[in-house]
Design a protein around this motif. Structure first.
Motif, short mmCIF file in Angstrom:
data_model
loop_
_atom_site.label_atom_id
_atom_site.label_comp_id
_atom_site.label_asym_id
_atom_site.label_seq_id
_atom_site.Cartn_x
_atom_site.Cartn_y
_atom_site.Cartn_z
N SER A 49 0.81 -1.22 0.00
CA SER A 49 0.00 0.00 0.00
C SER A 49 0.85 1.27 0.00
O SER A 49 0.29 2.37 0.00
CB SER A 49 -0.99 -0.01 1.17
OG SER A 49 -0.35 0.37 2.35
N ARG B 184 4.99 2.67 -4.80
CA ARG B 184 4.34 3.17 -6.01
C ARG B 184 3.81 2.05 -6.91
O ARG B 184 2.82 2.21 -7.60
CB ARG B 184 5.36 4.02 -6.80
CG ARG B 184 4.77 4.88 -7.89
CD ARG B 184 5.81 5.84 -8.41
NE ARG B 184 6.15 6.86 -7.41
CZ ARG B 184 5.43 7.96 -7.23
NH1 ARG B 184 4.35 8.17 -7.95
NH2 ARG B 184 5.79 8.85 -6.32
N TYR C 90 -1.60 0.70 -3.81
CA TYR C 90 -0.95 2.01 -3.65
C TYR C 90 -1.95 3.13 -3.70
O TYR C 90 -1.85 4.12 -2.99
CB TYR C 90 0.12 2.18 -4.74
CG TYR C 90 0.82 3.52 -4.66
CD1 TYR C 90 1.70 3.80 -3.60
CD2 TYR C 90 0.61 4.50 -5.63
CE1 TYR C 90 2.34 5.03 -3.52
CE2 TYR C 90 1.25 5.73 -5.56
CZ TYR C 90 2.11 5.99 -4.51
OH TYR C 90 2.74 7.19 -4.41
N LYS C 91 -2.98 2.96 -4.53
CA LYS C 91 -3.98 4.02 -4.67
C LYS C 91 -4.75 4.25 -3.37
O LYS C 91 -5.31 5.32 -3.15
CB LYS C 91 -4.99 3.67 -5.77
CG LYS C 91 -4.46 3.97 -7.16
CD LYS C 91 -5.53 3.60 -8.18
CE LYS C 91 -5.00 3.83 -9.59
NZ LYS C 91 -5.83 3.11 -10.56
N SER C 92 -4.82 3.21 -2.52
CA SER C 92 -5.59 3.32 -1.29
C SER C 92 -4.65 3.42 -0.10
O SER C 92 -4.82 2.74 0.91
CB SER C 92 -6.50 2.10 -1.12
OG SER C 92 -7.32 1.97 -2.24
N ARG C 93 -3.67 4.32 -0.22
CA ARG C 93 -2.69 4.42 0.86
C ARG C 93 -3.08 5.49 1.85
O ARG C 93 -4.00 6.28 1.61
CB ARG C 93 -1.30 4.71 0.29
CG ARG C 93 -1.20 6.07 -0.37
CD ARG C 93 0.08 6.16 -1.18
NE ARG C 93 0.18 7.44 -1.89
CZ ARG C 93 -0.48 7.73 -3.01
NH1 ARG C 93 -1.29 6.83 -3.55
NH2 ARG C 93 -0.31 8.90 -3.60
N SER D 268 -7.90 -4.74 -5.04
CA SER D 268 -7.28 -3.42 -4.98
C SER D 268 -8.27 -2.31 -5.32
O SER D 268 -8.18 -1.21 -4.80
CB SER D 268 -6.09 -3.36 -5.95
OG SER D 268 -6.50 -3.77 -7.23
N PRO E 286 -9.96 0.45 -0.85
CA PRO E 286 -10.38 1.80 -0.45
C PRO E 286 -11.27 1.79 0.79
O PRO E 286 -11.14 2.65 1.66
CB PRO E 286 -11.18 2.30 -1.66
CG PRO E 286 -10.76 1.43 -2.80
CD PRO E 286 -10.39 0.12 -2.21
N LYS F 277 -4.65 13.36 -4.50
CA LYS F 277 -5.61 13.15 -5.58
C LYS F 277 -6.99 12.73 -5.07
O LYS F 277 -8.00 13.01 -5.68
CB LYS F 277 -5.09 12.03 -6.53
CG LYS F 277 -4.45 12.58 -7.78
CD LYS F 277 -4.46 11.53 -8.86
CE LYS F 277 -3.27 10.59 -8.63
NZ LYS F 277 -3.19 9.51 -9.63
N ASP F 278 -7.00 12.03 -3.90
CA ASP F 278 -8.26 11.49 -3.38
C ASP F 278 -9.08 12.51 -2.61
O ASP F 278 -10.27 12.31 -2.38
CB ASP F 278 -7.99 10.31 -2.43
CG ASP F 278 -7.55 9.07 -3.19
OD1 ASP F 278 -7.61 9.12 -4.44
OD2 ASP F 278 -7.18 8.08 -2.55
#
Lengths: 639, 379
Positions: free
Chosen positions: A512, A515, A520-523, A584, A589, A612-613
């Protein structure tokens, strides 16, 4: 007729003789009567006294007050509310129909209830009250009470009924009570007499059912004198009952509420476990239902809606459903191999995108292959071939043993309904169950959490917790019974090499935070809050190519397990989204958001999220907050 | 001219008769009746209505009747024996034709102020008639078959009528009462042996006839007898009454639960508590001591009758006095046996104690006759 003196004397002699004979016989019979009287009144007196008392004395039970259920902060999950009944004693009124007409001018009486009440009037027992209306509002009951002089024979009675102020939040956890049924009685060899009281409520599901005997308390009793028609003449004495002790659960209502709301319309579940004593902070299964509907008998329409819903609202998915764990199982395989000393963390395996075992080709999810890959990278990328290789090296028995050490294959005694123990397969199991030998392909499948392996979301949280702590921590749902704190379930050291655990933690951290990690997007980017996790995708149908283009029920299950903060673990989380697609995208998320809520004890600051989130999260938070306020307003108005 | 009339000069006359009344018997009768008032007051929950008050009124009426009968010379009553018997028979037939039904049985005629049970009257009438018959019959003919058949017929006619009502209990009492007088008159014992043999045959016949075309008793009687014979443990079934009655009595113990404290009575577990089962209430509230005291009072009445009869040299008077005394004994012996489950429940009230007008009035008339015989005995 003139008689001679001789004749008169002869007559008198005969009468005297026979008279005295009869007199003695009578005296003798009187003696028999006296003896019989003595036998009954002296020799058998105690026996008859007992029978007379049995005739006269009847025991009536006083229902005990059921113990309440609270969350860890004292928020009420289940309590008792007074219910009011309007009853009529037929013999106290001359004209039943007239009195009923007058009552119905004050409160609305249900036609069916009324007919049932009239039918239940027993002419030989006119002193038995019949219920005209049950669960009447306080306003209605006050109106009837105020007009009591004009309503002969009518009185009001107070009872108690269970109510769940949190509505759907704890339907699967606390469960619900309902009228005692045949199945409930069959639970006992000798059912407690209090269960026979009309309308007595009995725990049917969840904590209410598991702790039924405790929550119910002890019934009181009063001894009353009754006559031959069983009419109560007076009360002789009474023994008050003992209310059931209150239960405090480990759950946190705010977190539970957030978790359930965050799951939204998914068919999904979240388990949050505190790593100090094993407390289950949230154990949410979506969609849920309102347990209050079951307390007084659910309507056919409502029940049909629950039953026919393909998202199975009644299923307690956190503990009752077992899913293939998918890649979340890879830590187990890795730890088994490390523990057996068969691989070193930096030893690499070449992944060409598939592996041939026993004449069968096993694919990596990435058909083009990962190339040379070590342990950390294998977790970060969730490379399958790496684990196929491990499976061949360590064998199923070691993997199964490690799975059990990490808490899989065990229900952990969580006091909820239909708790599954999942399935940790091994050679003996397959022989027993399928009468077949274990083949190497089975091990290969098991190494990535496919094949026979099954785990419940609760077990995945336990697995994450044990990996995070290295202790045999187990879930605790009941924190306090009455005033007594239940024992901690922190567990003892599992005896795993700390270095091995660290390697696994690093791999999960990378998932998480790197990169190129799968989540990774839900870090989490807040310092000291970063999490370590693992995505999983469990195949439902073997032919799925693209999850978006197939029917919902054929899509893969999305899974995610994590613990946080990664370097000082406080909580472990598992999320399973049925047919959510990939872990993922669908599960991570949710896990990240719930984790942050748990760590911050409320809405986390936006800068804990990746830049970004933030806009999306801000909107989400606002929506969830608004929805929560609406729900609370709804609950308050009902209470 | 009987022996009595020859000695008429020694018989007291006018107000002097009062001195010759058997006062001990009067006191005993009043004592027993008072026990009845007390129990009727108790079973009504401490109230003179509905039972104690009418009972007291009837008793006073009965007392007056008793003294009236007592002061009329006994030879007048002897001459009236046939008239009384025929009147009784007439009433029994009238009941058959115009009677009212009570509990499935035709038993009484409603006279407006009271309900007359001719069967009660018949108990005394039969005794008086047989005593007169044997007074008339020369002694040496006593055991001759023809002269034995006549009294048997005189007994069986009313017995058959009462039995048909159907009132098995009273029919049996009339038969046994008549039999006692026949026995006392000195009829050969062979006849009684014959009667016993006949009775055995009859009992067998009764049981054998059940469910056949010539069934001798009604189903109601079979049920009663069955209840008595079968020792079932079915407290809510047919023997509920007797079970509750025994519980009432047994739970009284030595000294009882106290006046108006009987739970079986107060809470209505005991049926017919003011009539057939009043003895059980007495035993429940006053215990063994109370029960045995009443039995003692009853036996004293019988003993006084025996003494009075044996002192009397007149054949009619002594036969009648013994006959009435023993009929009285039959009354309470049968009632007590039945409430203590020594006999089947046949519906015989406890004399002078149970609520009921006819039975009490008839008994008081009977005691009037006993007193008359006592006052006018030859000296």
């Amino acid at each position: 007729m003139r008689r001679t003196v001789r004749e008169t004397e002869e007559s008198a002699r005969k009468i005297t003789r026979r008279g005295l004979l009869l007199g003695s016989v009578q005296l003798g019979f009187a003696g028999v009567l006296a003896l019989r009287m003595r036998h009954m009144q002296v020799d058998q007196a105690n026996e008859f006294r007992l029978l007379a008392e049995e005739n006269r004395i009847s025991i009536r039970f006083i229902p005990p007050t059921r113990g309440r259920i609270f969350d860890r902060n004292g928020t009420v999950i289940a309590e008792n509310e007074p219910t009011y009944r309007i009853v009529l004693v037929p013999e106290d009124t001359d004209d039943v129909a007239d009195v009923i007409a007058r009552v119905s001018s004050l409160v609305e009486l249900d036609e069916n209830d009324l007919n049932r009440a009239l039918a239940s009037i027993n002419p030989s027992r006119p002193f038995d009250p019949v219920t005209l209306a049950d669960r009447v509002s306080w306003q209605d009951i006050s109106r009837v009470a105020a007009n009591a002089p004009a309503l002969p024979g009518v009185s009001t009675e107070v009872g108690q009924s269970r109510i769940y102020p949190q509505a759907e939040l704890y339907a699967h956890v606390a469960g619900y009570v309902a009228k005692v049924n045949e199945r409930n009685l069959n639970r006992y060899e000798d059912p407690p007499a209090v269960l026979n009281l009309p309308g007595f409520q009995f725990g049917q599901v969840g904590i209410e059912s598991k702790y039924e005997d405790l929550l119910r308390g002890k019934a009181g009793a009063k001894r009353v004198e009754v006559n031959n028609a069983n009419r109560v003449m007076r009360e002789l004495d009474r023994r008050e009952g003992q209310p059931g002790p209150d239960l405090q659960l480990t759950v946190d209502t705010d977190l539970q509420d957030y978790a359930l709301a965050r799951l939204g319309d998914e068919s999904a579940s979240v388990v949050v476990m505190d790593l100090e004593q094993g407390d289950l902070l949230a154990i949410a299964s979506a969609p849920s239902y309102d347990p209050n509907k079951f307390v007084h008998g659910i309507s056919t329409a409502d029940y049909a809606f629950l039953r026919d819903n393909d998202h199975r609202p009644q299923a307690s998915k956190t503990v009752q459903d077992a899913y293939p764990p998918g890649s979340t199982f890879k830590m187990v395989t890795a730890l088994a191999a490390l523990d057996a000393g068969l691989v070193a963390p930096d030893e690499t395996v070449y992944c060409p995108g598939h592996m041939e075992v026993g004449g069968r080709k096993f694919h990596c999810w990435k058909r083009s292959g990962h190339g040379n890959i070590n342990l950390e990278q294998s977790l970060r990328h969730s490379c399958d071939v790496y684990y196929y290789d491990l499976a061949l090296k360590v064998g199923i028995e070691r993997i199964a043993a490690m799975a059990r050490r990490l808490g899989l294959g065990d229900g952990h005694g969580v006091p909820m309904s239909a708790v599954t123990s999942g399935l940790v397969p091994d050679k003996a199991w397959k022989q027993r169950k399928h009468k077949q030998d274990w083949v190497i392909g089975d091990s290969v499948n098991a190494s990535i959490g496919q094949g026979f392996v099954l785990t419940s979301p609760m077990q995945l949280a336990v697995m994450a917790a044990r990996i995070a702590t290295g202790r045999s921590i187990s879930p605790r749902l009941v924190k306090r019974i009455g005033n007594v704190e239940t024992p901690s379930r922190a567990g003892v050291d599992l005896g795993l090499n700390p270095n091995h655990l660290l390697q696994i933690h690093r791999g999960m951290y990378a998932v998480s935070n790197n990169r190129r990690g799968t989540a990774y997007k839900s870090r989490i980017i807040a310092d000291g809050m970063r999490m370590a996790g693992k995505t999983g995708t469990a195949q439902v149908s073997s032919t799925v190519v693209d999850n978006k283009s197939v029917a919902w029920e054929k899509r893969d299950h999305a899974l995610f397990v994590n613990f946080a903060p990664w370097d000082n673990p406080k909580i472990a989380v598992s999320v399973v989204v049925e047919h959510g697609g990939g872990g993922s995208i669908a599960a991570a998320p949710i896990a990240r958001d719930v984790t942050l809520q748990a760590l911050y004890g409320g809405n986390p600051p936006l800068d804990a999220y990746p830049t970004k989130d933030r806009a999306r999260i801000k909107a989400l938070q606002a929506r969830l907050n608004r929805e929560r306020e609406e729900r609370q307003a709804q609950r308050n108005s009902r209470a | 001219m009987s022996f009595l009339e020859q000695n008429i000069k020694s018989v007291p006359s006018g107000w002097r008769k009062v001195l010759h009344v058997n006062w001990a018997l009067v006191v005993l009768i009043c004592a027993v009746a008072s026990v009845g008032f007390l129990m009727l007051y108790s079973v009504a929950g401490g109230s003179f209505t509905p039972w104690a008050e009418p009972q007291i009124k009837r008793f006073i009426l009965g007392l007056c009747a008793m003294f009236f009968v007592a002061f009329v010379p006994i030879w007048f009553w002897r001459n009236m024996a046939v008239v009384g018997y025929l009147a009784g028979l007439g009433l029994l037939i009238a009941v058959e034709l115009f009677g009212s039904k009570a509990g499935g049985a035709v038993r009484w005629i409603d006279l407006g102020f009271m309900r007359l049970q001719p069967s009660e009257l018949m108990k005394i009438a039969v005794v008086v008639l047989l005593a007169a018959y044997y007074d008339w019959l020369p002694l040496k003919r006593t055991s001759r078959p023809l002269w034995v058949a006549i009294p048997i017929l005189l007994v069986l006619i009313p017995v058959a009528l009462v039995f048909k009502q159907p009132d098995l209990g009273t029919a049996l009492l009339i038969a046994i009462g008549g039999g006692l007088v026949i026995f006392l008159a000195g009829v050969s014992l062979w006849y009684f042996g014959g009667v016993v043999a006949l009775a055995v045959v009859l009992v067998i016949g009764v049981f054998e006839s059940r469910d056949t075309s010539w069934q001798l008793l009604s189903n109601y009687h079979y049920d009663r007898i069955e209840t008595f014979l079968e020792d079932t443990d079915d407290p809510l079934g047919k023997d509920y009454h007797i079970t509750q009655a025994k519980i009432a009595m047994g739970s009284g113990g030595w000294t009882g639960k106290g006046f108006m404290q009987g739970t079986q009575s107060r809470l209505n577990f005991l049926p017919e508590k003011h009539t057939d089962f009043i003895f059980n209430i007495l035993a429940e509230e006053f215990g063994f001591v109370g029960g045995i005291s009443l039995l003692l009072l009853y036996m004293l009445i019988v003993v006084f009758c025996i003494f009075s009869a044996l002192q009397n040299k007149d054949r009619f008077s002594s036969l009648m006095t013994l006959g009435i005394g023993f009929t009285f004994f039959l009354y309470f012996a049968v009632n007590m046996s039945m409430v203590m489950e020594l006999a089947p429940v046949v519906g015989v009230p406890l004399p002078m104690v149970s609520f009921g007008g006819s039975a009490m009035l008839v008994l008081m008339l009977g005691f009037g006759l006993v007193q008359s015989a006592h006052i006018h005995r030859p000296r």
